[in-house]
Design a protein around this motif. Structure first.
Motif, mmCIF file in Angstrom:
data_model
loop_
_atom_site.group_PDB
_atom_site.id
_atom_site.type_symbol
_atom_site.label_atom_id
_atom_site.label_comp_id
_atom_site.label_asym_id
_atom_site.label_seq_id
_atom_site.Cartn_x
_atom_site.Cartn_y
_atom_site.Cartn_z
ATOM 1 N N UNK A 121 -28.096 70.769 3.667
ATOM 2 C CA UNK A 121 -27.937 71.058 2.241
ATOM 3 C C UNK A 121 -27.611 69.764 1.511
ATOM 4 N N UNK A 122 -28.315 69.540 0.443
ATOM 5 C CA UNK A 122 -28.070 68.342 -0.360
ATOM 6 C C UNK A 122 -28.420 68.664 -1.812
ATOM 7 N N UNK A 123 -27.689 68.065 -2.731
ATOM 8 C CA UNK A 123 -27.969 68.195 -4.152
ATOM 9 C C UNK A 123 -28.166 66.783 -4.687
ATOM 10 N N UNK A 153 -34.620 54.695 2.500
ATOM 11 C CA UNK A 153 -33.711 54.411 3.618
ATOM 12 C C UNK A 153 -32.366 55.104 3.433
ATOM 13 N N UNK A 154 -31.875 55.151 2.204
ATOM 14 C CA UNK A 154 -30.618 55.855 1.929
ATOM 15 C C UNK A 154 -30.800 57.348 2.201
ATOM 16 N N UNK A 155 -31.935 57.909 1.779
ATOM 17 C CA UNK A 155 -32.224 59.316 2.056
ATOM 18 C C UNK A 155 -32.298 59.608 3.543
ATOM 19 N N UNK A 156 -32.900 58.705 4.294
ATOM 20 C CA UNK A 156 -32.986 58.889 5.740
ATOM 21 C C UNK A 156 -31.600 58.831 6.384
ATOM 22 N N UNK A 157 -30.811 57.850 6.000
ATOM 23 C CA UNK A 157 -29.472 57.703 6.578
ATOM 24 C C UNK A 157 -28.593 58.896 6.218
ATOM 25 N N UNK A 158 -28.609 59.294 4.956
ATOM 26 C CA UNK A 158 -27.807 60.443 4.534
ATOM 27 C C UNK A 158 -28.317 61.717 5.195
ATOM 28 N N UNK A 159 -29.627 61.848 5.314
ATOM 29 C CA UNK A 159 -30.210 63.020 5.948
ATOM 30 C C UNK A 159 -29.764 63.179 7.387
ATOM 31 N N UNK A 160 -29.644 62.082 8.109
ATOM 32 C CA UNK A 160 -29.165 62.144 9.495
ATOM 33 C C UNK A 160 -27.712 62.623 9.550
ATOM 34 N N UNK A 161 -26.905 62.171 8.603
ATOM 35 C CA UNK A 161 -25.504 62.600 8.545
ATOM 36 C C UNK A 161 -25.417 64.073 8.146
ATOM 37 N N UNK A 199 -37.102 60.494 2.052
ATOM 38 C CA UNK A 199 -36.211 60.092 3.127
ATOM 39 C C UNK A 199 -35.589 61.287 3.829
ATOM 40 N N UNK A 200 -35.114 62.253 3.035
ATOM 41 C CA UNK A 200 -34.516 63.462 3.619
ATOM 42 C C UNK A 200 -35.522 64.225 4.476
ATOM 43 N N UNK A 201 -36.700 64.438 3.929
ATOM 44 C CA UNK A 201 -37.686 65.232 4.677
ATOM 45 C C UNK A 201 -38.216 64.498 5.905
ATOM 46 N N UNK A 202 -38.231 63.172 5.855
ATOM 47 C CA UNK A 202 -38.747 62.418 7.009
ATOM 48 C C UNK A 202 -37.833 62.517 8.227
#
Length: 72
Positions: A45-47, A28-36, A66-69
């Motif tokens: 871009x993310x590290x 969920x954190x990956x999804x939320x950060x990914x949207x931002x 999460x990021x890829x979703x």
């Protein structure tokens, strides 16, 4: 919705892996950060930094999921 103050400390998310910090929470954190991170000059871009404890690999893979979703 994630209760921000419950999980985030001054140095990031705090808690015991597979206790407070579950794969579902990291997803969920990956999804939320990914949207931002889809907006702005450095979008998509993310590290991910982690230490070598075994739990780091679980959290890393859940964040990546999460990021890829959300299209990162």
């Amino acid at each position: 919705m994630i209760a921000v103050r419950k999980y985030f400390g001054t140095d990031g998310i705090r808690g015991r892996a597979n206790g407070t910090i579950t794969p579902e929470l990291a997803l969920k954190v990956g999804q939320a950060a990914g949207l931002v991170f889809q907006r702005g000059d450095h979008r998509h871009r993310v590290v991910i930094g982690k230490d070598t404890r075994l739990s780091g690999y679980m959290i890393e893979t859940a964040l990546i999921a999460g990021f890829t979703s959300v299209g990162m």
